[in-house]
Scaffold this active site. Structure first.
Site, PDB file in Angstrom:
ATOM      1  N   GLU A   1     -22.327   5.787   2.342  1.00  0.00           N
ATOM      2  CA  GLU A   1     -23.127   6.658   1.614  1.00  0.00           C
ATOM      3  C   GLU A   1     -23.510   7.959   2.770  1.00  0.00           C
ATOM      4  O   GLU A   1     -24.607   7.899   3.287  1.00  0.00           O
ATOM      5  CB  GLU A   1     -24.413   5.816   1.555  1.00  0.00           C
ATOM      6  CG  GLU A   1     -25.468   6.504   0.455  1.00  0.00           C
ATOM      7  CD  GLU A   1     -26.540   6.021   0.285  1.00  0.00           C
ATOM      8  OE1 GLU A   1     -27.537   6.349  -0.408  1.00  0.00           O
ATOM      9  OE2 GLU A   1     -26.794   4.813   0.712  1.00  0.00           O
TER      10      GLU A   1
ATOM     11  N   LYS B   1     -20.755   6.040  -2.163  1.00  0.00           N
ATOM     12  CA  LYS B   1     -21.936   6.407  -2.866  1.00  0.00           C
ATOM     13  C   LYS B   1     -22.515   7.857  -2.531  1.00  0.00           C
ATOM     14  O   LYS B   1     -22.789   8.142  -1.257  1.00  0.00           O
ATOM     15  CB  LYS B   1     -22.955   5.349  -2.453  1.00  0.00           C
ATOM     16  CG  LYS B   1     -24.422   5.474  -3.167  1.00  0.00           C
ATOM     17  CD  LYS B   1     -25.334   4.330  -2.999  1.00  0.00           C
ATOM     18  CE  LYS B   1     -26.752   4.666  -3.733  1.00  0.00           C
ATOM     19  NZ  LYS B   1     -27.580   3.378  -3.741  1.00  0.00           N
TER      20      LYS B   1
END
Length: 295
Positions: free
Chosen positions: A176, A213
């Site tokens: 992420e 993500k």
């Protein structure tokens, strides 16, 4: 669900991944949003007890098991706790939800326009415990503040370095590198980010996969090449501070990207709602996020 079942569920399941991983720093704000004021708890133990009550209520709500939530990201304390008398990971799997664990230990100070992850000195022990608890994957967050090529290269390199350690431990890493949605140069920076990610994906040994993500990009479908890359299991989107409505509207323009929202999922839930009101509110959010994830 075994590992093969969970891999298939995440790879091709129709739905989204719920982010239930607020940790120490973000927990008081999450509780206030839920309607639990600061004077209703004292100390970390009571605070985490209150947030676990909220998460348990979400996980056990009928709408959470309607098949539209395919995964959930947990904080370590949530993994260590129980829901309906079962370890949280098992309670999720019983509902068809694949469990992930947040493994980063917070953000370092900003340098070169980014905030890298702090050293993950607790990672080996946490990965061992996560495997023992039947978790499927992990999630770790760092943040990009500006289109600085050196900073973005460093943040992606760190994410992939740790990601390979996670694969070695037998878990699926969700990388992420969040791009701050308030950054004025985000469109330019996201192009740099995509290029760096592709470079590292192409260098991954055969047989290895990761998840991503990412902030919903300024340019719709910018990440289509990442979604289609054979070494990417799934690309999910963070809400990044957008409301449910804003995040869903932006996500709908990005085909193949599914949601992994926290605020966007939980923003209208309140502690004083009846069980029926709570489930109806949660179900409405689930339906809208799932619809946006099906484009």
């Amino acid at each position: 669900m075994n590992t093969a079942d969970m891999t298939a569920r995440i790879a091709s399941g129709k739905g989204f991944i719920a982010a239930l991983d607020q940790s120490g720093g973000s927990t008081p704000k999450a509780l206030r949003g839920y309607g639990v004021l600061d004077d209703e708890w004292s100390g970390d133990e009571e605070m985490f007890g209150k947030i676990h009550e909220m998460r348990s209520r979400v996980i056990t709500a009928p709408s959470f098991a309607n098949g539209k939530v395919i995964g959930a990201i947990l904080f370590e304390r949530t993994m260590d706790s129980k829901v309906d008398g079962k370890p949280t990971a098992d309670a999720l799997k019983d509902r068809g939800v694949v469990p992930f664990i947040k493994v980063d230990q917070g953000l370092a100070d900003e340098a070169d326009g980014v905030q890298l992850m702090k050293p993950l000195d607790k990672l080996p022990a946490l990965l061992e415990k996560s495997v023992a608890n039947g978790m499927f994957g992990t999630k770790m967050r760092s943040v990009i503040k500006s289109a600085n090529p050196a900073g973005i290269a460093a943040i992606v390199a760190q994410q992939f370095e740790v990601g390979n350690q996670i694969i070695d431990a037998g878990l699926m890493p969700m990388l992420e590198p969040e791009y701050d949605i308030t950054a004025e140069d985000r469109a330019k920076g996201e192009e740099i980010l995509k290029s760096e990610i592709v470079k590292h994906l192409d260098a991954l040994p055969d047989g290895r996969q990761i998840m991503l993500k990412l902030s919903i990009p300024v340019t719709a479908n910018l990440y289509k090449d990442l979604i289609d890359h054979p070494k990417v299991l799934r690309v999910v989107a963070l809400s990044g501070g957008y409301s449910t409505e804003e995040a869903c509207a932006k996500l709908e323009k990005n085909h193949g990207m599914i949601a992994s929202f926290s605020r966007g999922l939980l923003q209208d839930l309140r502690a004083d709602q009846s069980d029926a009101e709570f489930d109806a509110t949660l179900g409405k959010a689930i339906d809208s996020i799932c619809a946006a994830s099906s484009s």
